[in-house]
Enzyme design. Sequence first.
Site, PDB file in Angstrom:
ATOM      1  N   LYS A  55      46.920 -80.157  10.376  1.00 29.65           N
ATOM      2  CA  LYS A  55      47.464 -81.160  11.313  1.00 29.65           C
ATOM      3  C   LYS A  55      48.266 -80.397  12.352  1.00 29.65           C
ATOM      4  O   LYS A  55      49.146 -79.602  12.010  1.00 29.65           O
ATOM      5  CB  LYS A  55      48.352 -82.161  10.582  1.00 29.65           C
ATOM      6  CG  LYS A  55      49.091 -83.117  11.518  1.00 29.65           C
ATOM      7  CD  LYS A  55      49.917 -84.140  10.756  1.00 29.65           C
ATOM      8  CE  LYS A  55      50.823 -84.930  11.703  1.00 29.65           C
ATOM      9  NZ  LYS A  55      51.659 -85.901  10.948  1.00 29.65           N
ATOM     10  N   ASP A 105      50.592 -80.540  15.625  1.00 30.06           N
ATOM     11  CA  ASP A 105      51.523 -81.452  16.296  1.00 30.06           C
ATOM     12  C   ASP A 105      51.807 -81.017  17.745  1.00 30.06           C
ATOM     13  O   ASP A 105      51.246 -80.023  18.223  1.00 30.06           O
ATOM     14  CB  ASP A 105      52.810 -81.553  15.456  1.00 30.06           C
ATOM     15  CG  ASP A 105      53.439 -82.934  15.503  1.00 30.06           C
ATOM     16  OD1 ASP A 105      53.157 -83.697  16.436  1.00 30.06           O
ATOM     17  OD2 ASP A 105      54.248 -83.253  14.596  1.00 30.06           O
ATOM     18  N   GLU A 160      48.429 -85.160  19.266  1.00 35.13           N
ATOM     19  CA  GLU A 160      49.164 -85.089  20.539  1.00 35.13           C
ATOM     20  C   GLU A 160      49.649 -86.476  20.949  1.00 35.13           C
ATOM     21  O   GLU A 160      49.982 -86.696  22.119  1.00 35.13           O
ATOM     22  CB  GLU A 160      48.382 -84.320  21.611  1.00 35.13           C
ATOM     23  CG  GLU A 160      47.039 -84.869  22.031  1.00 35.13           C
ATOM     24  CD  GLU A 160      47.124 -85.985  23.062  1.00 35.13           C
ATOM     25  OE1 GLU A 160      47.334 -87.135  22.641  1.00 35.13           O
ATOM     26  OE2 GLU A 160      46.942 -85.722  24.268  1.00 35.13           O
ATOM     27  N   GLY A 193      48.442 -89.327  21.498  1.00 31.99           N
ATOM     28  CA  GLY A 193      47.741 -90.162  22.474  1.00 31.99           C
ATOM     29  C   GLY A 193      48.206 -89.948  23.903  1.00 31.99           C
ATOM     30  O   GLY A 193      47.811 -90.695  24.799  1.00 31.99           O
ATOM     31  N   ARG A 213      45.140 -88.273  17.093  1.00 34.36           N
ATOM     32  CA  ARG A 213      46.085 -89.386  17.113  1.00 34.36           C
ATOM     33  C   ARG A 213      45.982 -90.069  18.461  1.00 34.36           C
ATOM     34  O   ARG A 213      45.912 -89.414  19.503  1.00 34.36           O
ATOM     35  CB  ARG A 213      47.487 -88.859  16.869  1.00 34.36           C
ATOM     36  CG  ARG A 213      47.768 -88.578  15.386  1.00 34.36           C
ATOM     37  CD  ARG A 213      48.265 -89.821  14.685  1.00 34.36           C
ATOM     38  NE  ARG A 213      49.480 -90.258  15.339  1.00 34.36           N
ATOM     39  CZ  ARG A 213      50.675 -89.720  15.127  1.00 34.36           C
ATOM     40  NH1 ARG A 213      50.833 -88.773  14.231  1.00 34.36           N
ATOM     41  NH2 ARG A 213      51.725 -90.164  15.786  1.00 34.36           N
ATOM     42  N   ASP A 263      54.127 -91.972  16.611  1.00 39.45           N
ATOM     43  CA  ASP A 263      54.238 -92.116  15.150  1.00 39.45           C
ATOM     44  C   ASP A 263      54.352 -93.582  14.721  1.00 39.45           C
ATOM     45  O   ASP A 263      55.056 -94.369  15.343  1.00 39.45           O
ATOM     46  CB  ASP A 263      55.501 -91.401  14.639  1.00 39.45           C
ATOM     47  CG  ASP A 263      55.326 -89.896  14.598  1.00 39.45           C
ATOM     48  OD1 ASP A 263      54.276 -89.397  15.062  1.00 39.45           O
ATOM     49  OD2 ASP A 263      56.242 -89.221  14.101  1.00 39.45           O
TER      50      ASP A 263
END
Length: 433
Positions: A187, A189, A222, A224, A240, A244
């Site tokens: 994952k 970030d 990232e 969206g 993503r 969050d």
Amino acid sequence: MAKQKQNNTIFVHLLILFLSLSSLSVSATTVVSLLQNYGKPIFRSNFHTIYDTSNYGLLQLSNGLALTPQMGWNSWNFFACNINETVIKETADALISTGLAELGYVYVNIDDCWSSATRNSKGDLVPDRKTFPSGIKALADYVHRKGLKLGIYSDAGAFTCQVRPGSIFHETDDADLFASWGVDYLKYDNCFNLGIPPKKRYPPMRDALNETGRTIFYSICEWGVDDPALWAGKVGNSWRTTDDINDTWASMTTIADLNDKWAAYAGPGGWNDPDMLEVGNGGMTYQEYRAHFSIWALAKAPLLVGCDIRNMTAETREILTNKEVIAINQDSLGVQGRKVQVSGINDCSQVWAGPLSGSRLAVALWNRCSKVATITASWEALGLESGIHVSVRDLWQHKVINGDAVSSFSAQVDSHDSKLYIFTPSTASYSLK
Ligand SMILES: *[C@@H]1O[C@H](CO)[C@@H](O)[C@H](O)[C@H]1NC(C)=O
Ligand SMILES: *[C@@H]1O[C@H](CO)[C@@H](O)[C@H](O)[C@H]1NC(C)=O
Ligand SMILES: *[C@@H]1O[C@H](CO)[C@@H](O)[C@H](O)[C@H]1NC(C)=O
Ligand SMILES: *[C@@H]1O[C@H](CO)[C@@H](O)[C@H](O)[C@H]1NC(C)=O
């Protein structure tokens, strides 16, 4: 009898899987013809407008992964930074003992905070000595012995969100290190990103992972920001689409709607990711969690459990282990379901639907109103011809509740709850007309 039927179903699924696999290399348009394949006039001419798959990202990354959305667990939503090797091992044990692993939840994904605050003198990332004293390789070996897979976390920036070293400009070294540990999933970030556009920061890690020669799932996170559905199909196995999630009804519904916008871009090899599940974390009701799980499954979202699975309530377990709902998510056709019909105050009575293999449809009646409501799905909104007879199976009650629905289907749905069905059109009854 039941066994026979099950065997037939398995055979049909295998056949469809084979058909879809054998067409994967051809072109994105094969999916449209796959939807049309059934020949019989079940679907209206607006079917392909409702379920637009024109941008269906067909195995663009071609690392052989993500034929269906990834399933597993991630440490963040429940534990945040309070992780250590004991909790990761106990979670792996619990995935097995609860039966979740057997249902497909195989990734054990460590999120932020596994690493020390600084790299070592050679410039390598180092697991935190206090919380991961045995190192990540030992943990990977542990989960592999159980038939599970290990995921790790890093960041396409100078630091992770919890201010551990990030991987930008260290992509090759970090990918090599992860591969040497036996990591199966990354994952990646978006914190401390130095203002460099995601389109520049995410591909180098894709290439570095590929060059390790180890097959590693690449999960782009990232948030969206730069509409990743438009470009990430060639970069990652999932991206993503939003900020969050948090453990509230407001967050979950907002995110479901934001993610819906990109439905046409998901497909085998690359999925829209509306973030990990909050089911079981206590901030929503049983009905709300059931709706959360129903919509995530139908929208082909990754099913990454975010609660403490060592300590699930019976209700949490019932939701997460619903085989029929999981089967919708993992259906071989890989077309994201979407919002197709709304009514009521603020459009709070909603119908979400998506095509499944075998000319079937997954249909959710989602009541986002504050009171109980009767929600109707019309054949027109679903893209079905009006004369079609449909058998309706309720996936939360585990039974066929209407063997012969025509032109529309209605049900009473509790506030904030969702019903979830499989609609199987009867081609035989149509041809009699
Ligand atoms: C490991 O983390 C869990 C969850 O935060 C915590 O309950 C436990 O005390 C920790 N164990 C050690 C040895 O630090
Ligand atoms: C690396 O990329 C090539 C070309 O896309 C692909 O065929 C190969 O399977 C990838 N290898 C790995 C380990 O992901
Ligand atoms: C959770 O998300 C909602 C909707 O995005 C937001 O309004 C709220 O502030 C968030 N709550 C927390 C505690 O972060
Ligand atoms: C298990 O979960 C319950 C709530 O469902 C909580 O009250 C309890 O403290 C948890 N136990 C442990 C050991 O975390």
